[in-house]
Design an enzyme around this catalytic site. Structure first.
Site, PDB file in Angstrom:
ATOM      1  CG  HIS A  20      -1.982  -1.069   1.160  1.00 41.23           C
ATOM      2  ND1 HIS A  20      -3.332  -0.811   1.249  1.00 41.23           N
ATOM      3  CD2 HIS A  20      -1.882  -2.415   1.006  1.00 41.23           C
ATOM      4  CE1 HIS A  20      -4.017  -1.940   1.149  1.00 41.23           C
ATOM      5  NE2 HIS A  20      -3.148  -2.931   1.013  1.00 41.23           N
ATOM      6  CG  ASP A 107      -4.762   2.151   1.903  1.00 33.98           C
ATOM      7  OD1 ASP A 107      -5.656   1.518   1.334  1.00 33.98           O
ATOM      8  OD2 ASP A 107      -3.596   1.751   2.022  1.00 33.98           O
ATOM      9  CG  HIS A 344       1.999 -12.590  -4.316  1.00 34.48           C
ATOM     10  ND1 HIS A 344       2.851 -11.807  -5.056  1.00 34.48           N
ATOM     11  CD2 HIS A 344       1.479 -11.749  -3.369  1.00 34.48           C
ATOM     12  CE1 HIS A 344       2.852 -10.569  -4.582  1.00 34.48           C
ATOM     13  NE2 HIS A 344       2.026 -10.503  -3.563  1.00 34.48           N
ATOM     14  CD1 TRP A 347      -3.381  -2.675  -8.117  1.00 34.56           C
ATOM     15  CD2 TRP A 347      -3.882  -4.413  -9.433  1.00 34.56           C
ATOM     16  NE1 TRP A 347      -3.919  -2.180  -9.286  1.00 34.56           N
ATOM     17  CE2 TRP A 347      -4.226  -3.226 -10.109  1.00 34.56           C
ATOM     18  CE3 TRP A 347      -4.091  -5.630 -10.076  1.00 34.56           C
ATOM     19  CZ2 TRP A 347      -4.788  -3.222 -11.390  1.00 34.56           C
ATOM     20  CZ3 TRP A 347      -4.647  -5.623 -11.356  1.00 34.56           C
ATOM     21  CH2 TRP A 347      -4.982  -4.437 -11.999  1.00 34.56           C
ATOM     22  CG  ASN A 348       1.667  -2.508  -5.551  1.00 36.55           C
ATOM     23  OD1 ASN A 348       1.353  -1.402  -5.975  1.00 36.55           O
ATOM     24  ND2 ASN A 348       1.308  -2.931  -4.338  1.00 36.55           N
ATOM     25  CB  SER A 349       3.702  -8.337  -8.127  1.00 36.51           C
ATOM     26  OG  SER A 349       4.462  -8.149  -6.952  1.00 36.51           O
ATOM     27  CD  GLN A 369      -2.074 -12.146  -3.199  1.00 35.09           C
ATOM     28  OE1 GLN A 369      -1.908 -13.349  -2.984  1.00 35.09           O
ATOM     29  NE2 GLN A 369      -1.637 -11.211  -2.366  1.00 35.09           N
TER      30      GLN A 369
HETATM   31  C1  UDX Z   1      -0.588  -6.538  -0.963  1.00 42.23           C
HETATM   32  C2  UDX Z   1      -1.530  -7.239  -1.935  1.00 42.23           C
HETATM   33  O1  UDX Z   1      -1.071  -8.480  -2.350  1.00 42.23           O
HETATM   34  C3  UDX Z   1      -1.900  -6.399  -3.081  1.00 42.23           C
HETATM   35  O2  UDX Z   1      -2.674  -7.064  -4.022  1.00 42.23           O
HETATM   36  C4  UDX Z   1      -2.587  -5.240  -2.513  1.00 42.23           C
HETATM   37  O3  UDX Z   1      -3.318  -4.540  -3.419  1.00 42.23           O
HETATM   38  C5  UDX Z   1      -1.538  -4.462  -1.794  1.00 42.23           C
HETATM   39  O4  UDX Z   1      -1.070  -5.226  -0.723  1.00 42.23           O
HETATM   40  P1  UDX Z   1       1.876  -7.532  -1.431  1.00 42.23           P
HETATM   41  O5  UDX Z   1       1.289  -8.846  -1.133  1.00 42.23           O
HETATM   42  O6  UDX Z   1       3.057  -7.124  -0.706  1.00 42.23           O
HETATM   43  O7  UDX Z   1       0.784  -6.384  -1.337  1.00 42.23           O
HETATM   44  O8  UDX Z   1       2.202  -7.590  -3.014  1.00 42.23           O
HETATM   45  P2  UDX Z   1       2.352  -6.484  -4.118  1.00 42.23           P
HETATM   46  O9  UDX Z   1       1.090  -5.734  -4.312  1.00 42.23           O
HETATM   47  O10 UDX Z   1       2.869  -7.183  -5.294  1.00 42.23           O
HETATM   48  O11 UDX Z   1       3.426  -5.468  -3.539  1.00 42.23           O
HETATM   49  C6  UDX Z   1       4.744  -5.816  -3.255  1.00 42.23           C
HETATM   50  C7  UDX Z   1       5.652  -4.663  -3.574  1.00 42.23           C
HETATM   51  O12 UDX Z   1       6.930  -4.949  -3.022  1.00 42.23           O
HETATM   52  C8  UDX Z   1       5.839  -4.437  -5.059  1.00 42.23           C
HETATM   53  O13 UDX Z   1       5.801  -3.064  -5.367  1.00 42.23           O
HETATM   54  C9  UDX Z   1       7.231  -4.989  -5.352  1.00 42.23           C
HETATM   55  O14 UDX Z   1       7.934  -4.304  -6.366  1.00 42.23           O
HETATM   56  C10 UDX Z   1       7.920  -4.834  -4.025  1.00 42.23           C
HETATM   57  N1  UDX Z   1       8.954  -5.880  -3.819  1.00 42.23           N
HETATM   58  C11 UDX Z   1       8.572  -7.172  -3.635  1.00 42.23           C
HETATM   59  C12 UDX Z   1      10.272  -5.524  -3.834  1.00 42.23           C
HETATM   60  O15 UDX Z   1      10.613  -4.362  -4.024  1.00 42.23           O
HETATM   61  N2  UDX Z   1      11.202  -6.493  -3.616  1.00 42.23           N
HETATM   62  C13 UDX Z   1      10.885  -7.788  -3.402  1.00 42.23           C
HETATM   63  O16 UDX Z   1      11.795  -8.589  -3.204  1.00 42.23           O
HETATM   64  C14 UDX Z   1       9.522  -8.150  -3.412  1.00 42.23           C
END
Ligand code: UDX
Length: 451
Positions: A20, A107, A344, A347-349, A369
């Site tokens: 977030h 948020d 996984h 949303w950011n990934s 997800q």
């Molecule tokens: C969660 C939810 O999964 C997501 O769908 C929701 O909308 C926001 O919260 P998270 O599970 O951490 O987040 O996944 P993701 O949304 O993919 O965010 C992870 C962030 O960490 C990404 O921006 C990614 O670039 C970053 N990251 C991840 C790194 O910088 N390094 C890593 O090794 C892993």
């Protein structure tokens, strides 16, 4: 570009977890680049351990005596109480005639923030860190039963969405008992539609075209994404290479050196984001599947997950893989050696992979997800989803064969072609005059025009 007066101060309040924080920090940088004064509100345990890497955004950090609760569910409640007690004081402290505080960008999961903003005479913009499709699903939830009605059918039909099976629905729909306060908040997110002054989505118009067209028949939403550091998409924020507030320490040099020594498209990047926890059995299947696939792999296993790796795996894997606790994900996805993202589907990934043209193998865990995975596979067609056994476990054979399909077979070529198409469309959305760029400019005009 048209000159507009720019004396305004915006507060930004992300729920303090990585997924977030990232998009909301990035949005803050974009506002600051147009002359808005921006203050990001977070908590002491974050700001004190991780200094913010930005000279355009200020941080206002809330002190707290106790450590935040471990459980995500309790954390939400704890954060609610903390912000409610402190927001007024923060706004008073930031009082400045020249740059008056006018707006709280909060948020969307902190639905209570809009009332706090209005009580303090501020406008409130709800920032959705998830897809627009999620909002359509939650919008149609039965608030009493907290279930999308299946009516005995195996698929559910909702306006503007593809047919959804149970496995495609957000976990809170099917397992709301696991996270009671979170589920309550998720389902009450519709409150934002009624009460917030603006609805901002980290998505872009062509990505979720039908969904967005449908939402716009009900509400005025603004898509402002994909809001990822400009270096990778939109070159306007010079040298903007990282989000800027990382709760984990990335292993930059090791990762990039290792990738530099690999051939183009030969590496699978594996990550489950900042929150998901895999079971021990699943870790073992995944580890064995990666080895069986015979692909090179870079696997992010957070420090808290490391003890679940099978004995001797790290030493056995050395020939094929690199395991790190955290990596610079954008740099990794942008590296030519990376041929596939085993993800996984956070949303950011998802947005990062689309924006950088990387095909995916989807292994969704919880929250939004599963729905993101559905869109990745069936709507955008940039990935395929692993199939779970009845007990929910993804076997090593399934991991290996999915990877081979994307890395070596005809299907992979088609997925890559689509990924490149989405990369171009993402860039167009954020480029000057693109749909998201225009929406941010419109939002700014409205903010500047506030009395
Ligand atoms: C969660 C939810 O999964 C997501 O769908 C929701 O909308 C926001 O919260 P998270 O599970 O951490 O987040 O996944 P993701 O949304 O993919 O965010 C992870 C962030 O960490 C990404 O921006 C990614 O670039 C970053 N990251 C991840 C790194 O910088 N390094 C890593 O090794 C892993």
């Amino acid at each position: 570009m048209e000159e507009i007066p720019n004396k305004s101060h915006v507060l930004v309040l992300p729920f303090p977890v990585q997924g977030h924080i990232n998009p909301m920090v990035q949005f803050s940088k974009r506002l600051a680049s147009r002359g808005v004064k921006v203050t990001l509100i977070t908590i002491d345990s974050i700001s004190k351990s991780m200094p913010m890497n930005s000279n355009t955004i200020k941080i206002e950090s809330i002190p707290h005596d106790e450590a935040p609760p471990d459980s995500y569910d309790n954390f939400l409640e704890w954060f609610h109480v903390l912000v409610s007690k402190n927001l007024r004081q923060i706004v008073e402290k930031l009082y400045d005639l020249e740059y008056p505080v006018k707006v709280l960008v909060f948020d969307s999961i902190t639905t209570w923030a809009i009332d706090l903003a209005h009580q303090l005479g501020l406008k409130g913009a709800a920032f959705f860190t998830q897809s627009c499709a999620l909002s359509v699903i939650y919008y149609h939830m039965d608030p009493e039963k907290r279930k999308v009605p299946f009516d005995g059918n195996s698929v559910i039909e909702l306006p503007s969405l593809p047919l959804l099976e149970k496995k495609d629905l957000p976990s809170f729909v099917c397992q709301s008992d696991l996270y009671p306060s979170l589920a309550k908040l998720v389902f009450s997110r519709n409150i934002n539609f009624k009460n917030a002054d603006w609805l901002l989505y980290n998505s872009f118009d062509v990505l979720e075209k039908e969904v967005i067209d449908w939402i716009r028949t009900q509400y005025r939403i603004k898509t402002i994404g994909p809001i990822i550091p400009s270096m990778y998409l939109d070159k306007r924020l010079k040298d903007d290479k990282e989000y800027g507030l990382s709760l984990f320490k990335p292993n930059n040099e090791t990762c990039m050196k290792w990738l530099d020594s690999r051939e183009i498209g030969s590496v699978v990047y594996v990550s489950f984001g900042s929150l998901a926890n895999l079971g021990e059995q699943q870790m073992e299947e995944l580890a064995s599947g990666l080895m069986m696939s015979n692909c090179y792999f870079l696997w992010v296993v957070r420090a808290t997950e490391e003890n679940k790796l099978p004995n001797e795996f790290i030493s056995k894997a050395k020939e094929k893989g690199l395991i790190v606790n955290w990596c610079p994900q954008l740099d990794v996805l942008a590296h030519q050696a990376v041929g596939c993202f085993f993800t996984h589907c956070g949303w950011n990934s998802t947005l990062e992979a689309l924006s950088l043209g990387v095909p995916m193998v989807a292994m969704p865990q919880w929250s939004d997800q599963p729905t993101n995975a559905k869109f990745i596979c069936d709507v955008w067609q940039t990935g395929l989803r692993v199939k779970a056994r009845e007990n929910g476990v993804i076997t090593r054979e399934e991991v290996a064969s999915s990877l081979r399909e994307v890395m070596e077979e005809e299907k992979g070529v088609m997925l890559k072609k689509n990924a490149i198409k989405w990369k171009q469309l993402a860039k167009e959305a954020v480029d000057e005059g693109g749909s998201s760029d225009k929406n941010i400019e419109e939002f700014l005009k409205l903010v500047f025009a506030l009395d």
